[in-house]
Scaffold this active site. Sequence first.
Site, PDB file in Angstrom:
ATOM      1  N   GLY A 191       0.193   1.348  -3.270  1.00 39.49           N
ATOM      2  CA  GLY A 191       0.103   0.608  -4.529  1.00 39.49           C
ATOM      3  C   GLY A 191       0.817   1.234  -5.716  1.00 39.49           C
ATOM      4  N   LYS A 228       3.970   1.186  -6.572  1.00 41.98           N
ATOM      5  CA  LYS A 228       4.942   0.310  -7.242  1.00 41.98           C
ATOM      6  C   LYS A 228       4.227  -0.869  -7.888  1.00 41.98           C
ATOM      7  CE  LYS A 228       8.762   1.989  -4.549  1.00 41.98           C
ATOM      8  NZ  LYS A 228       7.934   2.800  -3.615  1.00 41.98           N
ATOM      9  N   ALA A 278       0.835  -1.213   0.000  1.00 45.98           N
ATOM     10  CA  ALA A 278       0.000   0.000   0.000  1.00 45.98           C
ATOM     11  C   ALA A 278       0.869   1.263   0.000  1.00 45.98           C
ATOM     12  CB  ALA A 278      -0.889   0.015   1.235  1.00 45.98           C
ATOM     13  N   CYS A 295      12.583   4.475   1.511  1.00 44.52           N
ATOM     14  CA  CYS A 295      12.659   5.896   1.123  1.00 44.52           C
ATOM     15  C   CYS A 295      13.300   6.707   2.236  1.00 44.52           C
ATOM     16  CB  CYS A 295      11.294   6.431   0.721  1.00 44.52           C
ATOM     17  SG  CYS A 295      10.032   6.206   1.962  1.00 44.52           S
TER      18      CYS A 295
END
Length: 453
Positions: free
Chosen positions: A237, A239, A235, A359
């Site tokens: 979503g 990628k 989630a 990230c």
Amino acid sequence: MSAVRRVYRARRITCFKAENAPPTSLWWRCSSSCHTGPNSQVHKRHKKERLSCKPVLDHFEQQYSQELGDLWIPARSVLLDPHSWQYGVMLNRFTAVTDITQILQSQGFSKFLPQTDVSTLPCEASLSVSSSKYQAGEDSLLSSHCISKCSPSDSHPQPGRSSNANSPDLKSESLVILSHPSLQCYIHPYPLRFPSQAHRHGQLKQYYLLNAASLLPVMALQVRDGDKVLDLCSAPGGKALAIMQCATPALLCCNEPDPHRRDRLAKTLESFLPRSLNSRVIVSEQDGRCFGQSEAVTYDKVLVDAPCSNDRSWLYSCSSQQGEQRLKERARLPVLQAQLLRSALSAVHPGGVVVYSTCTLSSSENYAVVETVLNDCPGTEPEDLWEEIAIPLSKYFTFSPAHPGHRETLHNPPLQPQNDLVSSCHRRLGILVVPQPGMTWGPMFLSRIRRKN
Ligand SMILES: C[S@@+](CC[C@H](N)C(=O)[O-])C[C@H]1O[C@@H](n2cnc3c(N)ncnc32)[C@H](O)[C@@H]1O
């Protein structure tokens, strides 16, 4: 079929609340004004200050000045200025996108992915890249075929290639691997945010806004038609959608244990993918740490886009207290991340690959996690993304391959030949996209590990 409780959520066409996208003429006007440059009137008028959270900033300052060296000061200036952030526009191959493409181009957006002119490739090379064709507007898939057989419109002449790539052979090999003719993303040199698209009843959305660096883990995954793919932490979503732009896997299992985030994931899939893919794209609700047991040796490719200390959002924690709390959670993340990565390596077939991404710029959630898991899992091997991704895409992103203490960057390569081996080992652990002024993409760390046996 395994005993896993896999939930398939029928992707019904629901009416979600329409987002407040201005009508075309309005955002056209806004874009035109923004297009004049980052200092335009429109840009200034919309400027609202967001306050950064002091405990988080202090923590970053201390950690990242050590880990990133000279890259930290410019990275910090980007993280502290949300108005400088750029956005990518990923087109949805399951819709007709001609109008959007024209608008993007007229606003100064350009395609950022290297798209090889297949006519210049040797036949075997072009055979290695297959492209699923979906006929936009129709809810059906056409059979997969080699890009060399695609119509001329499928093979877009590529934009600039990296001037840092040394060998022509390496360059063309990397471009072949990176080329996904159906994955199209547009970027703008200025921090111009294209409005997100409102829900259109009965119609799929034409594009998805994202940090362009988010596409790199998907490109590293190299999904091909017919692969069995697991998106372990899926989630909202983004990628998963990018995977579906690259190829048509036999199965894409999108896993998300958090119920609210899983709802968002289901809505994303429903808004972008045609119903004909319902049997191939499924949503699962397990704790990702269980897959290694419940679905051992099942997948060809697994993406672990791990929960991490998201540097961009954590810097804007709403209060000092929340910031302090997050910093406490931060210390616990590497254990969870390593468990997820181990689980993914068990869920993949021998010969299959796992891409691990985060990230955050934090070395303890990036290289250290990969290093720990490689030490624990014999029969696994990290693969070199430096040559495959960092060099060909250095025009668009600032990459750092280095461990703390090995501050080599693409623009500051090792000078001593004896350092080459050490650098190459460190590079293999992964590559890091560091946001810099004018190239604000990232943070994004990615590493690819192959299970050998
Ligand atoms: C970085 S986000 C994923 C972003 C997503 N891949 C995308 O591109 O839109 C990480 C996700 O991992 C989920 N997560 C947290 N703990 C998890 C676990 N134990 N197993 C699987 N997923 C988990 C979080 O709820 C969150 O949605």
